[in-house]
Enzyme design. Structure first.
Site, PDB file in Angstrom:
ATOM      1  N   TYR A  38       0.827  -1.206   0.000  1.00 28.42           N
ATOM      2  CA  TYR A  38       0.000   0.000   0.000  1.00 28.42           C
ATOM      3  C   TYR A  38       0.860   1.254   0.000  1.00 28.42           C
ATOM      4  CZ  TYR A  38       0.920   0.895   5.001  1.00 28.42           C
ATOM      5  OH  TYR A  38       1.523   1.194   6.200  1.00 28.42           O
ATOM      6  N   ARG A  46       8.488   4.218  -4.441  1.00 31.10           N
ATOM      7  CA  ARG A  46       8.500   3.287  -3.305  1.00 31.10           C
ATOM      8  C   ARG A  46       7.526   2.138  -3.559  1.00 31.10           C
ATOM      9  NH1 ARG A  46       7.415   5.394   2.733  1.00 31.10           N
ATOM     10  NH2 ARG A  46       5.303   5.674   1.928  1.00 31.10           N
ATOM     11  N   ARG A  89      -7.383 -20.751  -1.361  1.00 30.30           N
ATOM     12  CA  ARG A  89      -6.379 -20.501  -0.329  1.00 30.30           C
ATOM     13  C   ARG A  89      -5.198 -21.464  -0.438  1.00 30.30           C
ATOM     14  NH1 ARG A  89      -4.541 -21.906   4.540  1.00 30.30           N
ATOM     15  NH2 ARG A  89      -3.813 -20.238   5.924  1.00 30.30           N
ATOM     16  N   LYS A 103       6.514  -1.903   2.098  1.00 27.53           N
ATOM     17  CA  LYS A 103       5.303  -1.293   2.666  1.00 27.53           C
ATOM     18  C   LYS A 103       4.144  -2.267   2.484  1.00 27.53           C
ATOM     19  CE  LYS A 103       3.191   3.267   3.161  1.00 27.53           C
ATOM     20  NZ  LYS A 103       3.272   3.325   4.611  1.00 27.53           N
ATOM     21  N   GLU A 109      12.550   2.346  14.390  1.00 31.17           N
ATOM     22  CA  GLU A 109      11.609   3.399  14.015  1.00 31.17           C
ATOM     23  C   GLU A 109      10.366   3.314  14.897  1.00 31.17           C
ATOM     24  OE1 GLU A 109      10.242   2.718   9.978  1.00 31.17           O
ATOM     25  OE2 GLU A 109      10.021   0.578  10.349  1.00 31.17           O
ATOM     26  N   LEU A 125      11.141   1.093   7.400  1.00 31.61           N
ATOM     27  CA  LEU A 125      10.547   1.563   6.153  1.00 31.61           C
ATOM     28  C   LEU A 125      11.125   2.954   5.900  1.00 31.61           C
ATOM     29  CD1 LEU A 125       8.297   1.051   3.967  1.00 31.61           C
ATOM     30  CD2 LEU A 125       7.032   2.781   5.218  1.00 31.61           C
TER      31      LEU A 125
END
Ligand code: PMP
Length: 286
Positions: A36, A55, A103, A150, A182, A206
């Protein structure tokens, strides 16, 4: 749930957010198998959009996901999304998952990705937050070893932020084996002797779009900028601590684990970076 009255994009369709539905077999739902981006919009213009796209492309490459749109396609989608919302300041959120399939852990063959995008009005950090700062608590970094992607698999971030909330704090400052990484959803900045220091841009954090931006702002205003590993004791004894993220921009942290950071008030380096940050946003007004 009280749904925001907004229009979103889902797999080629534009529809009210409350009506957008995905399959229970979506791999984003089943495995957290997706990525995302969150892009802030100021004066109706996306900020550092190409950096976000770069990114996103990198995240897609790292997880072997075909990017469903080229740059022109993302630009067009985001422009249309901004047009659906009256607010001058917005947050664009988009996510792409590996689609709907039986799945099975391995990648499904020939499955189209699920593409979702929405926008939300954005309230910039308040005067109170800017002037009084945030409180943080430290925590062992228990996330996986690819924090540079991300990913929508955000359980580690959720648990870290909940830990902060339960301790009356706004953010968790994470340490892996005693080294600063972070925040739960932010990059951390330490100021020691007038130098702004950030953790290395490796797989353990990140790299925020505001990471590079802070480096540029430091250059612009003449604040020495350093990237290196920071031990926990160096963070605890720092003069200033700050965080950056798309939603919180740049904010000072005035208390860590209940003890004051520096003199317990937003510091001078923060004040200068804050002004430079606001000035850069004002340029978008034209
Ligand atoms: N680190 C993590 C773990 C984050 O979730 C975020 C915000 N998405 C950031 C750093 C800051 O990134 P950005 O400046 O692009 O918002």
């Amino acid at each position: 749930m009280d749904w925001p009255q907004s229009t979103c994009y889902l797999n080629g369709e534009w529809l009210p957010l409350a009506e957008a539905k995905i399959s229970v077999l979506d791999r984003g739902f089943i495995f957290g198998d997706g990525i995302y981006e969150v892009v802030p919009v100021y004066y109706r213009k996306p900020f550092r959009f190409d950096n976000h796209l770069a990114r996103f492309e990198r995240s897609a490459r790292e997880i072997g996901l075909a990017n469903p749109l080229d740059r022109a396609g993302w630009h067009a989608l985001v422009e249309r999304l901004i047009a659906t919302c009256e607010a001058a300041e917005q947050f664009i959120y988009w996510q792409v998952t590996r689609g709907v399939a039986r799945r099975d852990f391995s990648f499904p063959a020939g499955t189209p990705p699920t593409v979702f995008a929405m926008t939300t009005p954005f309230a910039r950090p308040s005067q109170t937050q800017r002037e009084q700062g945030l409180r943080a608590v430290s925590r062992a970094d228990e996330r996986w070893l690819r924090c540079d992607i991300k990913s929508v698999s955000l359980l580690g971030a959720v648990l870290a932020r909940q830990f902060a909330t339960e301790h009356g704090a706004d953010e968790a400052v994470q340490f892996r084996d005693g080294w600063l990484t972070e925040g739960s959803s932010s990059n951390m900045w330490v100021v020691r002797d007038g130098t702004a220091i950030g953790a290395p841009r490796d797989r353990l954090i990140l790299e925020g779009i505001r990471y590079g931006f802070v480096g540029e702002l430091c250059d612009r205003i003449g604040v020495p900028f350093e990237v290196r590993r920071l031990r926990r004791d160096e963070v605890e004894a720092c003069d200033e601590l700050m965080l950056t993220s798309a939603t919180r921009e740049i904010l000072p942290i005035v208390a860590l684990d209940g003890r004051p950071v520096g003199d317990g008030r937003p510091g001078p380096v923060y004040a200068r970076l804050r002004k430079a940050y606001d000035d850069a946003i004002e340029v978008l007004r034209q």
